[in-house]
Scaffold this active site. Structure first.
Site, PDB file in Angstrom:
ATOM      1  CD  GLU A  38      25.777  14.871 -48.649  1.00  0.00           C
ATOM      2  OE1 GLU A  38      25.869  16.272 -48.755  1.00  0.00           O
ATOM      3  OE2 GLU A  38      26.462  14.180 -49.532  1.00  0.00           O
ATOM      4  CG  HIS A  48       5.971  24.060 -58.190  1.00  0.00           C
ATOM      5  ND1 HIS A  48       5.507  24.278 -59.406  1.00  0.00           N
ATOM      6  CD2 HIS A  48       6.608  25.159 -57.773  1.00  0.00           C
ATOM      7  CE1 HIS A  48       6.198  25.248 -59.983  1.00  0.00           C
ATOM      8  NE2 HIS A  48       6.890  25.805 -59.021  1.00  0.00           N
ATOM      9  NE  ARG A  53      19.041  17.865 -62.793  1.00  0.00           N
ATOM     10  CZ  ARG A  53      20.396  18.230 -63.075  1.00  0.00           C
ATOM     11  NH1 ARG A  53      21.112  17.924 -64.029  1.00  0.00           N
ATOM     12  NH2 ARG A  53      20.962  19.501 -62.512  1.00  0.00           N
TER      13      ARG A  53
END
Ligand SMILES: Cc1cc2nc3c(=O)[nH]c(=O)nc-3n(C[C@H](O)[C@H](O)[C@H](O)COP(=O)(O)OP(=O)(O)OC[C@H]3O[C@@H](n4cnc5c(N)ncnc54)[C@H](O)[C@@H]3O)c2cc1C
Length: 331
Positions: free
Chosen positions: A112, A235, A244
């Site tokens: 990040e 997977h 989601r």
């Protein structure tokens, strides 16, 4: 020829590639107001899944339609490891509150943007007024019901204003505050809505003595945007998409999952079809529910047999379905 290949003979392998995915490598698909998803790299194609499965079954290469059947078989029976042979690396820009939900999917590799190292951009997710809804009374984790246009516009404007104010404070902390109060120990800016206005200007603050980035960021709200590189195998990606892209997921995270779902459809169309058939569009029954369904169907096994045969299921699927229903294929 280098030392590795010297005096060796081998069958040269081409790197698997998927034209549709190669065509969009690096191209951002915009999500929400400032976010995006773009494919940075990928590994594997449907042949890689089939190849891995056939290694485990000890069988050789078959036809394309056999490949499709095998992919469906693997998905139907939760033989998941062949799907781990494919991987994808994405560059995503997303609000921090969406990133917090996304990062719960632990089986990925993430790097990040560091708000300790870099200064965050002045970009905040501000929903369109029409997206702002009331708290649902039936689902504590959901929204339901609109506000009047006037109220939603005012709310959206307030969020924008609050975000801008937070960023102003962030910048002031970073760059050092040139004012402090009568006691001489608290730096404040007179026209900032977050601080008292009983201040007097004393001496300019020395440049470069602002607050550390790792501390100043704490005043930013969770609608600030972050960015990351995110790599996952197929997977675990499908597992994320099942959760989601679902209607129970929050709209803002769904916006990202839906874009990635389109990418997977381009990359691995037969996998996507099988995923929809056996997972997202499939139903599961509890033991008690299944018992009721079986009892109902047992009243007219002839009609059940006809419907199953007319449905276009493969022979294997038909066999498995009859077993599940507790109905014999023929009398
Ligand atoms: C609609 C919705 C609402 C949610 N609400 C909340 C909430 O209110 N509060 C909250 O905290 N979370 C919430 N979550 C997050 C949820 O509980 C999961 O953390 C998230 O969906 C990730 O799922 P996962 O652990 O299966 O995925 P991953 O972390 O990607 O893991 C995938 C699979 O790998 C295996 N695995 C991974 N790590 C381990 C491990 N350490 N030990 C054993 N097996 C492992 C498991 O089989 C797991 O299913 C919500 C999720 C959804 C979709």
């Amino acid at each position: 020829m280098n030392d590795i290949t010297k005096n060796q003979r081998w069958d040269h392998l081409d790197r698997p590639s998927v034209e549709a995915l190669d065509a969009i490598l690096g191209a951002p698909t915009h999500v929400l107001d400032h976010g995006f998803v773009r494919v940075i790299d990928y590994m594997g194609d449907e042949a890689a899944i089939v190849q891995a499965a056939r290694v485990s079954y000890g069988a050789g290469t078959k036809t394309k339609s056999d490949d499709r059947g095998l992919i469906r078989y693997l998905m139907r029976h939760h033989h998941t490891t062949p799907f781990e042979m494919c991987e994808i690396k994405l560059h995503m820009k997303l609000p921090i509150f969406v990133a917090r939900q996304w990062i719960r999917h632990r089986t990925a590799s993430v790097n990040e943007h560091s708000a300790r190292y870099s200064i965050l951009a002045n970009e905040f997710f501000v929903p369109d007024p029409m997206e702002l809804q009331r708290q649902s009374l039936t689902n504590k984790q959901g929204r339901d019901g609109m506000f009047s246009e006037e109220v939603s516009s005012a709310m959206s404007e307030t969020i924008r204003h609050h975000s801008a104010g937070s960023y102003q404070l962030y910048e002031e902390l970073l760059h050092g505050w040139p004012w402090f109060n009568e006691d001489g120990d608290r730096y404040v800016i007179p026209d900032n809505p977050f601080v008292p206005d009983r201040v007097e200007q004393r001496e300019p603050h020395e440049a470069g003595h602002g607050m550390a980035r790792e501390l100043a960021r704490m005043v930013l709200p969770v609608n600030a945007y972050t960015e990351w590189y995110w790599k996952v195998d197929l997977h675990n990606l499908l597992h994320l998409l099942r959760l989601r892209c679902d209607s129970h997921a929050q709209t803002e995270i769904r916006a990202y999952a839906d874009v990635i779902a389109l990418v997977v459809q381009e990359w691995l169309p037969n996998v996507w079809d099988a995923f929809e058939e056996y997972q997202t569009k499939a139903l599961t029954f509890s033991a008690s529910e299944a018992e009721i369904v079986k009892l109902v169907l047992a009243r007219n096994p002839g009609a059940v047999r006809k419907m199953v045969h007319d449905n276009g299921l493969s022979a294997g699927e038909r066999r498995e379905f009859f077993t599940k229903l507790g109905v014999r294929d023929a009398d």
